[in-house]
Design a protein around this motif. Structure first.
Motif, short mmCIF file in Angstrom:
data_model
loop_
_atom_site.label_atom_id
_atom_site.label_comp_id
_atom_site.label_asym_id
_atom_site.label_seq_id
_atom_site.Cartn_x
_atom_site.Cartn_y
_atom_site.Cartn_z
N PHE A 140 -33.51 -57.40 -78.72
CA PHE A 140 -34.65 -57.99 -78.15
C PHE A 140 -34.10 -58.29 -76.84
N ILE A 141 -33.00 -58.51 -77.13
CA ILE A 141 -33.12 -58.74 -75.10
C ILE A 141 -33.25 -58.07 -74.37
N GLU A 142 -32.56 -56.77 -74.89
CA GLU A 142 -32.91 -55.59 -73.09
C GLU A 142 -34.43 -55.06 -73.49
N ARG A 143 -35.36 -55.10 -74.87
CA ARG A 143 -36.40 -54.40 -74.98
C ARG A 143 -37.14 -56.07 -73.63
N ALA A 144 -37.29 -57.48 -74.40
CA ALA A 144 -37.60 -57.69 -73.50
C ALA A 144 -37.13 -58.78 -72.41
N THR A 145 -36.69 -57.87 -71.41
CA THR A 145 -36.13 -58.01 -70.46
C THR A 145 -37.20 -56.82 -69.67
N ALA A 146 -37.15 -55.81 -70.38
CA ALA A 146 -37.82 -54.90 -69.51
C ALA A 146 -39.39 -55.51 -69.98
N ALA A 147 -40.01 -55.74 -70.41
CA ALA A 147 -41.55 -56.39 -70.82
C ALA A 147 -41.65 -57.55 -69.91
N ALA A 148 -40.62 -57.89 -69.59
CA ALA A 148 -40.98 -59.28 -68.30
C ALA A 148 -40.78 -59.00 -67.61
N HIS A 149 -40.11 -57.63 -66.73
CA HIS A 149 -40.55 -56.80 -65.47
C HIS A 149 -41.77 -56.25 -65.79
N ALA A 150 -41.76 -55.97 -66.57
CA ALA A 150 -43.01 -55.02 -65.79
C ALA A 150 -44.55 -55.99 -65.66
N VAL A 151 -44.86 -57.13 -65.86
CA VAL A 151 -45.24 -57.61 -65.18
C VAL A 151 -45.28 -58.45 -63.98
N LEU A 152 -43.84 -58.96 -64.24
CA LEU A 152 -43.08 -59.55 -63.00
C LEU A 152 -41.87 -58.64 -62.45
N PRO A 153 -41.71 -57.48 -61.77
CA PRO A 153 -40.62 -57.09 -61.13
C PRO A 153 -39.44 -58.15 -61.46
N ASP A 154 -38.35 -57.82 -60.91
CA ASP A 154 -36.99 -58.51 -60.33
C ASP A 154 -37.16 -59.81 -60.36
N LEU A 155 -37.80 -60.69 -61.43
CA LEU A 155 -38.22 -62.30 -61.99
C LEU A 155 -36.33 -62.16 -62.39
N PRO A 156 -35.41 -62.97 -61.94
CA PRO A 156 -34.01 -63.62 -62.88
C PRO A 156 -34.88 -63.60 -64.28
N ILE A 157 -34.12 -63.01 -65.29
CA ILE A 157 -34.15 -63.55 -66.83
C ILE A 157 -32.54 -64.59 -67.54
N ILE A 158 -33.01 -65.90 -67.51
CA ILE A 158 -32.51 -66.96 -68.57
C ILE A 158 -32.22 -66.47 -69.64
N VAL A 159 -30.58 -66.07 -70.12
CA VAL A 159 -31.35 -65.93 -71.45
C VAL A 159 -29.37 -66.94 -72.81
N VAL A 160 -30.18 -67.98 -73.33
CA VAL A 160 -29.03 -68.67 -74.19
C VAL A 160 -29.90 -68.44 -75.76
N ALA A 161 -28.24 -68.26 -76.29
CA ALA A 161 -29.03 -67.75 -78.17
C ALA A 161 -27.93 -68.75 -78.42
N HIS A 162 -28.55 -69.38 -79.37
CA HIS A 162 -28.08 -69.78 -81.37
C HIS A 162 -27.51 -68.03 -81.50
N LEU A 163 -27.10 -67.35 -81.15
CA LEU A 163 -26.68 -66.29 -81.81
C LEU A 163 -26.62 -66.26 -83.79
N GLY A 164 -25.63 -67.01 -83.51
CA GLY A 164 -25.63 -66.65 -85.37
C GLY A 164 -26.33 -67.26 -85.91
N ASP A 165 -27.84 -67.81 -85.49
CA ASP A 165 -28.83 -67.28 -86.38
C ASP A 165 -30.38 -66.43 -85.89
N GLY A 166 -29.76 -65.47 -84.80
CA GLY A 166 -30.79 -65.51 -83.91
C GLY A 166 -31.46 -65.65 -83.48
N ASN A 167 -31.67 -66.70 -82.75
CA ASN A 167 -32.67 -67.12 -81.74
C ASN A 167 -32.00 -67.43 -80.29
N VAL A 168 -32.84 -66.50 -79.91
CA VAL A 168 -32.46 -66.76 -78.53
C VAL A 168 -33.77 -67.12 -77.77
#
Lengths: 477, 477
Positions: B358-386
């Motif tokens: 998800f993180i990999e593909r979402a990064t590509a999807a966001a950058h397809a609209v606005l390239p080079d945007l910094p991406i913040i990721v903060v996740a409750h990994l234990g329950d899949g919530n990103v």
């Protein structure tokens, strides 16, 4: 074309049973208490086939009765003796485990999977599916979900409801709802799976589910305690909860009457403690860590209990075999009770704190109707669920005038005690055909009205397991 | 008599606010993104008063908007800019803890109780109310329930839904449903509380609840891990789950962008590890036993992780103060992100196993609209919530043509990636007014139709928080 012919056309002739010998096992419950005619029994092999059956049934205005392993204790899964004979839809052929996602701790299964097969498949991946009950060798997951099955794992892992992530349901209009989510968090509108969990076949046919898995415990510790009163058992529960947290995985209580019945009627069962005691507790800890730590904690809490005068005697299982033997005593209660007499089974739950009072007052209430009846008590004390069972010896039962009315009076008096203590008349067995009257008496009218509203919305022609779960709506009363 | 006068008559004049200065805090959300007019704000002090307000509102055909602590991130608790201005019912005066039953591990509270006050009252009895989130100092339990609030405790204790035993609700017809059950097992018909949990004020006003309590952990262990990839974090999660079972109480992941923002923008926050690393994990164990045991297990799993090359560096909190400092870094993300730029917040969850993809593909999807945007990721990994948050620096945001449309396109592209991986576009924040379009796009039509059916049944005149939670029904589209 007749409906039966049409169904044979849809499913193939061997998937539609009409011969009395073939349908016999599907139209009577396993205890032989409830029985009714069916138009036929169908055995669909896929969700699409279930949908096709539902569409054909609805078109012909014939009722539909979904059936799992037919292990209901409330007559919820067999046809009624009156009314239009339904099509029984057995899910037994839909027993595929569709997928296991170990990293997500989830598995997708078809409704006809037997509970024990699901437990086994999970264990092979190092995971636990935690719902466990006496019928696990034959009950099916679809039935577990439709009745929100409880059992001995509820204290730690919750009911079936708490272990379902998603559902696939054939709705009464024949549409398939694919709600097979496998997410821990999903706040996108109303969480509709909860409508179908516990709906006892009245809102559609559950065809598949995504289940929640847990780490498989690798270490267990168990003890058998003798205590003088339910209150002492309750205080020990509190100490175990505080000290052991989530490793406390079972806390079962039985009285001496229950233990003696198992010892007398079930071959091979032995008393865990030498002397006789009025009350017994089975406590289990389970964890993924080391067994010595669990044994050590168990010992500490027991010693504290003895020192405080709460525990009269106790034995810790020294091996897996001893642990198994203790569980076997607990799991033999149904078998023993069936042989010992006519048990007036009840399935109340009260707040855990009210269990001692419930037992005292329910005993008085039962004895007010029939003095001196022996009382079996077997309780999932950790979740407040008490099976309080006045036992009528068979000769007395045969000689009893108006025995069904007397039995109903006693059960209702017990349910009334539970109600007065903030409890329920059906903790884990559900409503089926036998408790709709209690529903009408004990649930708030506004709550029943909402249930009827949902039933009308999803099944406006009342074709799905009619007469079950809900009392008749006001207009029909 | 005007409706406002009638309400003053019912509640007393000081409980009905109409002056702009008095209502200001109730009609705009805390981030200042959503605002709309209200007829008035009422502050009932009892369930009977709430029922009286609802009856008066319905009689006058005026919409009703229940409001808790007004901490929604989706604009769900403030009036819409258009349509009939509603009566805002603030539950803030209903903040009584009605009862605590420690032996039953339950407490009954009024809807306006602040979450932190509930946690505190439970702790005073040696119990834990386990839902914990950033807004806990001001959010109210009624709002928590109406939105099924998540937070950092979900991995171990589930969402708010899993910690509610019973509800009291004023229904849209003004009737009070007393469903304040305090039972662990209660299989008596449909479990209606689940309809109201997560209904975001569209089906009535939650006025009180019975909550589930847990043993209060007395020992904690915590570590901060650096890993190279989300996949390595995921594998460590699996090892912790297998080894620590239910003592694993938090498993949070953030990327370096997120950590750096907290360090740069929130005074007093310090990096837990000396060097820079791409990904960070906060892991916490909690138990009722001894702290040394937890520390020992934590060390063992970490050493194994280092040996296997999964963990690049790690530090174990040596004191409660160090543990607190680690949590503060995690809890400062909202504050930091608000200062760092315009965050395009998303709230997806996917199966835990799919988080790296998800993180990999979402990064590509966001950058397809606005390239080079910094991406913040903060996740409750234990329950899949990103929480996947493309960050647009303020100057770039101000200069962006059609910025709202661009923001919507990016968010939708991210939600689309989650959907394709079996995930959701709203894991814990709910729908409110901002995600009804996503509902229409991503939820099955048959599911939305059932939701509309329930809404029509309970609120046929669509007066309760209209336009929220659900997309418009087909006839109005």
């Amino acid at each position: 074309m007749s409906l039966v012919l049409k169904l044979k056309d849809l499913l193939g002739p061997d998937a539609v049973l009409t011969e009395p010998a073939d349908v016999a096992a599907y139209i009577e419950d396993w205890r032989g208490r409830y029985k009714g005619p069916a138009l036929c029994v169908v055995l669909p092999a896929s969700t699409a086939q279930v949908a096709a059956v539902v569409q054909a049934a609805v078109q012909a205005s014939v009722p539909v009765l979904p059936q799992g392993g037919n292990t209901s204790l409330c007559g919820g899964a067999v046809p009624a003796p009156d009314g239009t004979p339904p099509i029984v839809i057995s899910l037994a052929r839909m027993r595929r485990i569709r997928a296991i996602d170990a990293a997500n701790n989830s598995m997708e299964v078809e409704a006809g999977c037997v509970l024990a097969a699901i437990q086994q498949a999970a264990a092979e991946q190092g995971r636990l599916y935690p719902v466990s009950l006496g019928a696990e060798g034959s009950c099916q997951i679809g039935g577990n979900i439709a009745t929100n099955a409880g059992g001995t794992g509820v204290l730690r892992y919750g009911n079936t409801r708490d272990n379902v992530l998603g559902l696939e349901v054939v709705l009464p209009d024949g549409q398939v709802w694919n709600g097979l989510y496998r997410l821990r968090k999903n706040n996108t509108g109303l969480d509709l799976k909860h409508l179908f969990i516990g709906s006892e076949g009245t809102l559609g046919v559950i065809t598949a589910a995504t289940l929640k898995l847990h780490p498989l415990p690798t270490a267990h510790a168990m003890a058998w305690l003798a205590v003088s009163t339910p209150q002492a058992a309750l205080e020990m529960l509190g100490r175990f909860q505080q000290r052991c947290g989530a490793t406390l995985s079972a806390f079962e209580m039985l009285n001496d009457v229950q233990l003696q019945i198992v010892l007398d009627h079930v071959p091979g069962r032995r008393a865990p403690l030498p002397a006789s005691h009025p009350w017994h507790v089975l406590v289990e800890l389970a964890d993924t860590g080391r067994r010595e730590l669990l044994d050590q904690v168990l010992q500490e809490v027991l010693e504290q209990g003895v020192a405080e005068g709460l525990v009269d005697d106790a034995v810790v299982a020294a091996s897996g075999a001893q642990r198994e033997a203790m569980w076997q005593v607990r799991h033999s209660v149904s078998e023993g009770n069936k042989k010992a007499g006519l048990g007036l089974n009840t399935d109340c739950a009260v707040p855990v704190s009210a269990v001692p009072q419930f037992i005292e007052r329910a005993t008085a209430a039962a004895h007010a109707v029939l003095p001196d009846l022996p009382i079996i008590v077997v309780a999932h004390l950790g979740d407040g669920n008490v099976h309080f069972i006045p036992l009528v010896p068979f000769p007395q039962w045969q000689a009893l005038p108006e025995r069904d009315a007397v039995a109903a009076r006693i059960k209702h008096a017990i349910d009334q005690v539970a109600y007065e203590l903030g409890g329920t008349f059906s903790a884990e067995h559900g409503i089926g055909q036998v408790l709709t009257e209690e529903m009408a008496q004990f649930k708030p009218a506004v709550e029943i009205a909402m249930m009827h509203g949902i039933k009308r919305m999803l099944d406006p022609r009342d074709l799905f397991n009619p007469g079950r779960l809900l009392p008749s709506p006001p207009s029909q009363q």
